[in-house]
Design a protein around this motif. Structure first.
Motif, PDB file in Angstrom:
ATOM      1  N   ARG A   3     -18.424   9.277  30.031  1.00  0.00           N
ATOM      2  CA  ARG A   3     -18.009   7.937  30.718  1.00  0.00           C
ATOM      3  C   ARG A   3     -18.934   7.203  31.236  1.00  0.00           C
ATOM      4  NH1 ARG A   3     -14.841   3.755  30.592  1.00  0.00           N
ATOM      5  NH2 ARG A   3     -13.913   3.156  32.530  1.00  0.00           N
ATOM      6  N   ALA A   4     -19.844   7.840  31.906  1.00  0.00           N
ATOM      7  CA  ALA A   4     -21.110   7.187  32.531  1.00  0.00           C
ATOM      8  C   ALA A   4     -21.723   6.581  31.623  1.00  0.00           C
ATOM      9  CB  ALA A   4     -21.897   8.059  33.279  1.00  0.00           C
ATOM     10  N   LYS A   5     -22.213   7.018  30.319  1.00  0.00           N
ATOM     11  CA  LYS A   5     -22.806   6.433  29.175  1.00  0.00           C
ATOM     12  C   LYS A   5     -22.000   5.228  28.752  1.00  0.00           C
ATOM     13  CE  LYS A   5     -24.534   9.063  25.811  1.00  0.00           C
ATOM     14  NZ  LYS A   5     -24.644  10.145  24.710  1.00  0.00           N
ATOM     15  N   GLU A   6     -20.832   5.228  28.657  1.00  0.00           N
ATOM     16  CA  GLU A   6     -20.041   4.350  28.127  1.00  0.00           C
ATOM     17  C   GLU A   6     -19.933   3.337  29.127  1.00  0.00           C
ATOM     18  OE1 GLU A   6     -15.221   3.299  27.227  1.00  0.00           O
ATOM     19  OE2 GLU A   6     -15.814   5.357  27.974  1.00  0.00           O
ATOM     20  N   LEU A   7     -19.962   3.452  30.598  1.00  0.00           N
ATOM     21  CA  LEU A   7     -20.117   2.435  31.542  1.00  0.00           C
ATOM     22  C   LEU A   7     -21.238   1.711  31.544  1.00  0.00           C
ATOM     23  CD1 LEU A   7     -18.385   4.201  34.382  1.00  0.00           C
ATOM     24  CD2 LEU A   7     -17.254   2.359  33.019  1.00  0.00           C
TER      25      LEU A   7
END
Length: 263
Positions: free
Chosen positions: A78-82
């Motif tokens: 999720r952090a990478k996606e954000l």
């Protein structure tokens, strides 16, 4: 050794995602509506103050009780996606607390996650463990925590990450920096960590995180014993019980701020 600081300009960080467990969720620092505030939220405010109004976005993906592999599976993608400009990655503490855990093995898995994040987002700030010499529950784990902390610093050095060195933050070795459960920071403790993190990121801060605590009234041995008995009944026994039942305080808990939203 890794360099704790980095050459940030104050206006450089426009978005921030916090990844981790109860420490980063903010347990021990109560907020409104049964939520927690915590050092990461407080750091986000300090970062937002460096930007024009509504020009800073923040997500907090941390969930109490999460082990390293859960954080890597649930929060890192999720952090990478954000794709924020800053990620704070504090993980592995709950693994180290488990009987029989190997800090070398935890660190190897931790480094893989750091490498994955560092290749995908702007800056990854890593957190060492605390020096637990004065924490009753964790004192006997000091050697394992020190070993893991040494690994974190070496990993930070290899991947060019700034380090939030909690081991050297002497002010959080005072009992007033810890909440009643003696496992999580108090509001004052979270505030001091946020100030130190801001310093690492190159911000001027309104107070010294290592400022001495006010003098405290002497406590008698009887008062200390009463406090210890109350703590064991209210916090230690339930904590042991959850582990025996294979439960986590984070079961059925969702991240409090899963999206990058204006602050």
């Amino acid at each position: 050794m890794a360099d704790d600081s980095n050459s940030f300009s104050k206006s450089a960080i426009g978005s921030y995602a916090a990844v981790g467990d109860s420490f980063t969720e903010g347990v021990g620092d109560p907020g409104p509506d049964d939520t927690f505030i915590g050092w990461a939220d407080r750091l986000a405010v300090l970062l937002a103050d460096q930007r024009p109004e509504h020009d800073f976005r923040y997500a907090n993906l941390a969930v109490r009780g999460r082990l390293l592999d859960q954080i890597v599976a649930e929060q890192v993608p999720r952090a990478k996606e954000l794709g924020p400009e800053l990620v704070t990655f504090c993980a592995g503490g709950n693994d180290i607390l488990r009987p029989g855990s190997d800090p070398d093995d935890v660190a190897e898995r931790y480094e893989k996650a750091v490498a994955e994040l560092a290749s995908s987002v702007g800056t990854v700030l890593l957190c060492t463990g605390f020096d637990t010499r004065g924490v009753p529950v964790l004192r006997h784990l000091r050697g394992k925590i020190a070993t893991y902390t040494a690994h974190v610093r070496a990993i930070a050095d290899r991947h060019g990450c700034p380090v939030l060195d909690l081991w050297s933050l002497r002010s959080v070795q005072d009992r007033r920096a810890w909440s009643d459960d003696r496992l999580h920071l108090s509001p004052d403790g979270h505030t001091r960590v946020a100030l130190r993190a801001a310093q690492v990121l190159g911000l001027e801060v309104p107070a010294d995180p290592d400022q001495a605590w006010p003098d405290e009234d002497h406590r008698s041995p009887a008062e200390v014993r009463r406090d210890n008995i109350h703590w064991a009944r209210e916090h230690l026994v339930p904590w042991i019980g959850r582990r025996l039942r294979g439960e986590s305080s984070g079961d059925h808990v969702e991240p409090k701020r899963p999206d990058l939203l204006p602050l």
